[in-house]
Design a protein around this motif. Structure first.
Motif, PDB file in Angstrom:
ATOM      1  N   LYS B   8       0.887  -1.196   0.018  1.00  0.00           N
ATOM      2  CA  LYS B   8      -0.068   0.017  -0.035  1.00  0.00           C
ATOM      3  C   LYS B   8       0.993   1.328   0.063  1.00  0.00           C
ATOM      4  O   LYS B   8       0.565   2.311  -0.659  1.00  0.00           O
ATOM      5  CB  LYS B   8      -0.930   0.072   1.164  1.00  0.00           C
ATOM      6  CG  LYS B   8      -2.029   1.019   0.935  1.00  0.00           C
ATOM      7  CD  LYS B   8      -2.961   0.997   2.442  1.00  0.00           C
ATOM      8  CE  LYS B   8      -4.154   2.218   2.119  1.00  0.00           C
ATOM      9  NZ  LYS B   8      -4.986   2.332   3.561  1.00  0.00           N
ATOM     10  N   ALA B  11       2.335   1.563  -3.379  1.00  0.00           N
ATOM     11  CA  ALA B  11       1.407   2.241  -4.318  1.00  0.00           C
ATOM     12  C   ALA B  11       1.112   3.645  -3.954  1.00  0.00           C
ATOM     13  O   ALA B  11       1.079   4.680  -5.077  1.00  0.00           O
ATOM     14  CB  ALA B  11      -0.092   1.402  -4.267  1.00  0.00           C
ATOM     15  N   LYS B  15       1.596   6.975  -6.813  1.00  0.00           N
ATOM     16  CA  LYS B  15       0.477   7.892  -6.866  1.00  0.00           C
ATOM     17  C   LYS B  15       1.191   9.208  -6.399  1.00  0.00           C
ATOM     18  O   LYS B  15       0.511  10.191  -7.131  1.00  0.00           O
ATOM     19  CB  LYS B  15      -0.693   7.563  -5.871  1.00  0.00           C
ATOM     20  CG  LYS B  15      -1.903   8.256  -6.183  1.00  0.00           C
ATOM     21  CD  LYS B  15      -2.856   8.175  -5.252  1.00  0.00           C
ATOM     22  CE  LYS B  15      -4.084   8.970  -5.546  1.00  0.00           C
ATOM     23  NZ  LYS B  15      -4.929   9.232  -4.153  1.00  0.00           N
ATOM     24  N   LEU B  43       0.141  -5.408  -6.314  1.00  0.00           N
ATOM     25  CA  LEU B  43       0.308  -3.818  -6.566  1.00  0.00           C
ATOM     26  C   LEU B  43      -0.613  -3.152  -7.464  1.00  0.00           C
ATOM     27  O   LEU B  43      -1.106  -2.138  -7.339  1.00  0.00           O
ATOM     28  CB  LEU B  43       2.042  -3.680  -6.682  1.00  0.00           C
ATOM     29  CG  LEU B  43       2.616  -2.131  -6.944  1.00  0.00           C
ATOM     30  CD1 LEU B  43       2.246  -1.582  -5.691  1.00  0.00           C
ATOM     31  CD2 LEU B  43       3.789  -2.314  -7.516  1.00  0.00           C
ATOM     32  N   PHE B  46      -3.982  -2.551  -6.234  1.00  0.00           N
ATOM     33  CA  PHE B  46      -3.948  -1.281  -5.404  1.00  0.00           C
ATOM     34  C   PHE B  46      -4.108  -0.056  -6.230  1.00  0.00           C
ATOM     35  O   PHE B  46      -4.726   0.760  -5.944  1.00  0.00           O
ATOM     36  CB  PHE B  46      -2.690  -1.192  -4.390  1.00  0.00           C
ATOM     37  CG  PHE B  46      -2.807  -1.733  -2.857  1.00  0.00           C
ATOM     38  CD1 PHE B  46      -3.641  -0.684  -1.984  1.00  0.00           C
ATOM     39  CD2 PHE B  46      -2.391  -2.793  -2.371  1.00  0.00           C
ATOM     40  CE1 PHE B  46      -4.033  -1.084  -0.893  1.00  0.00           C
ATOM     41  CE2 PHE B  46      -2.722  -3.144  -1.234  1.00  0.00           C
ATOM     42  CZ  PHE B  46      -3.347  -2.335  -0.431  1.00  0.00           C
ATOM     43  N   ILE B  47      -3.408  -0.064  -7.190  1.00  0.00           N
ATOM     44  CA  ILE B  47      -3.382   1.044  -8.075  1.00  0.00           C
ATOM     45  C   ILE B  47      -4.293   1.415  -8.979  1.00  0.00           C
ATOM     46  O   ILE B  47      -4.697   2.246  -9.777  1.00  0.00           O
ATOM     47  CB  ILE B  47      -2.000   1.313  -8.769  1.00  0.00           C
ATOM     48  CG1 ILE B  47      -1.576   0.072  -9.731  1.00  0.00           C
ATOM     49  CG2 ILE B  47      -0.595   1.498  -7.777  1.00  0.00           C
ATOM     50  CD1 ILE B  47      -1.480   0.444 -11.202  1.00  0.00           C
ATOM     51  N   LEU B 141       0.400   1.635 -14.236  1.00  0.00           N
ATOM     52  CA  LEU B 141       1.543   2.099 -13.239  1.00  0.00           C
ATOM     53  C   LEU B 141       1.725   3.803 -13.644  1.00  0.00           C
ATOM     54  O   LEU B 141       1.521   4.320 -12.892  1.00  0.00           O
ATOM     55  CB  LEU B 141       2.678   1.147 -13.242  1.00  0.00           C
ATOM     56  CG  LEU B 141       2.611  -0.219 -12.572  1.00  0.00           C
ATOM     57  CD1 LEU B 141       3.882  -0.676 -12.659  1.00  0.00           C
ATOM     58  CD2 LEU B 141       2.423   0.188 -10.994  1.00  0.00           C
TER      59      LEU B 141
END
Lengths: 330, 330
Positions: B8, B11, B15, B43, B46-47, B141
């Protein structure tokens, strides 16, 4: 599942030259049904000792170059030399356009009327990788049935030419007279696998084009690495109308055959091909295996639709598919 | 396996625009290690909520047509319009020839010096199908990291062009002035997925060739089915030397972008693409998954060698492989 005894009987009927048994066996290997598949595998195991005795010739080239017509001519000559000739055709485009049993037989009118000829078109339902798998097994069945010359016709589309060259002992590439397109393809290096180049339609309006193509091709070939130390790929200008080049072609097929059979070259070649074939095809074989299970196919279609409706990401859909496949196949 | 908290945090750093976190994440998704793969999947999960906000532009064409140079120009213009630009390059041939990190950056000299640009070449170790999987995740990503214009460069080799058009919102096909080869490719129907045709090198000795190509292409395009009701593919004659065509190109990119964002066209387009992508890629994804396991790779190589030595038939080798894969993966 049929008992072992029945499979053995079936195999023996194929060996004895029973055409119906051969046709049914090829239909069986085309099936994507799981039980049929297992049966096919048993049958192939039985007939395997009787395979490998044919000379396998691949004939490839773009649509319309004259593959079927040439196969018809070659086949008739080979039968005149007391060979038994089987023709397997592979056409990845057939699902979209032409290519049916009647179509293939009528395109090879002289050959199909011969008692010692067997012509079998590819099933249009299979995809490219599947076709190569099917063709390999169909070839083995024909060999078991006593055919000693197998001609495999393949439309030159993408990878299919390369796959055919892995299945065959000799590969002929047919070219249109003066086709800029083909020359580009050749320059890009798709030619290393070809053992003979045949410029078709060396007659009428395209006679001069054939000469021009010969000169261009000849100059390109000087820069192409040799596949064998014992063979220089030949270029043959051919006309099925006048017969020009046919004798040279048949002489060179004989010559190549004899060279291959020297010093166990053929055995070495086939092992090397099998190794490459396994390396490039294992993933396709797994794909075919997965697609044999109807519930997998249904899940793939369902997941694709779900992805298309935005209900699931393609990453998650793949994850679900993977779990399902491994859970059901184990 | 890293704990959820760490993923997290990773990620979140992506961001927040942390370049190092982004670079490390892309390196992670390139890995074929099983644990790395699972980590990468977490990952991506999460993103995912932060993705989908960029305009994804594919740039494809033959080697030497000028893709990198044009991307350099487009990228600089976009950055001047306050966009953040990520460039992902896919080169299936890079393993054989050129294509390194330094290479890509030096080929995009102006763009790579910009603070709002991120250039990432494809790993040369992956095969074609793998590259597309990698590119999709790398794109997500970059989107999570706040890049709102993603330029994906792909050498036009075989299926790669089609795969890129499935990943992108808009696909530009670059053509050499008066290239008979390209015209043949176009005639064969590889063009339906292109949204814009760019004839490069409209200058100096190739100026007249560009005009000729324009005329030929224009007449061919009349017979090509339309991809969208709201868009007619444009042909642009371009010179990066004189700047000819650059303004027209950028105008048309803007125009297409605005049309796509009307009436949720973009959302519909992406869902449709994802559906097709899943259908054509699931088998490749399974192949990649199998290859992630080192013991599978070792067995495949071992079996291929065994086949090559004549110790086992390719049919039996496949059978062994299948049993091993399903036994170990479950």
């Amino acid at each position: 599942m049929k008992p072992k005894k029945e499979i053995k009987e079936w195999a023996n009927r194929i060996k004895d030259g029973d055409r119906q048994a051969l046709s049914q066996a090829i239909t069986l290997i085309e099936s994507s049904n799981v039980e049929d598949r297992q049966l096919a595998q048993s049958l192939i195991d039985f007939i395997e000792p009787w395979t490998g005795n044919s000379f396998r010739i691949g004939i490839t080239g773009p649509p319309g170059v004259g593959k079927s017509t040439l196969i018809d001519k070659i086949g008739v000559v080979l039968i005149g030399q007391s060979h038994k000739v089987a023709v397997l055709t592979i056409d990845p485009t057939s699902a979209l356009s032409k290519g049916s049993i009647l179509g293939d037989k009528s395109r090879m009118a002289h050959l199909s009327s011969q008692a010692n000829a067997f012509i079998r078109p590819s099933p249009s339902s299979l995809n490219l990788g599947g076709l190569a798998l099917y063709t390999r097994e169909a070839m083995l069945l024909c060999e078991a049935a006593g055919f000693d010359r197998i001609l495999i016709e393949s439309v030159g589309v993408g990878q299919s030419e390369f796959l055919i060259s892995l299945l065959c002992d000799m590969t002929l590439l047919l070219l249109q007279p003066h086709s800029g397109d083909e020359m580009q393809g050749i320059k890009r290096g798709v030619m290393e696998w070809a053992d003979m180049y045949i410029i078709t339609k060396t007659d009428g309006e395209t006679f001069n084009g054939s000469n021009k193509t010969y000169i261009e091709l000849n100059s390109i070939l000087n820069f192409v690495p040799r596949k064998y130390s014992f063979w220089t790929p030949k270029i043959i200008q051919l006309s099925v109308i006048s017969g020009l080049g046919m004798a040279t072609l048949m002489d060179n097929i004989d010559l190549f055959y004899n060279l291959l059979f020297n010093d166990n070259q053929l055995y070495k070649l086939r092992l090397k091909q099998s190794e490459t074939y396994f390396k490039v095809q294992w993933a396709k074989m797994i794909e075919q295996y997965i697609l044999m299970n109807r519930s997998n196919v249904e899940l793939i279609n369902f997941l694709a639709t779900e992805v298309g409706h935005g209900n699931i990401s393609s990453e998650k859909a793949f994850d679900k598919l993977l779990k399902f496949i491994f859970a059901t196949l184990k």
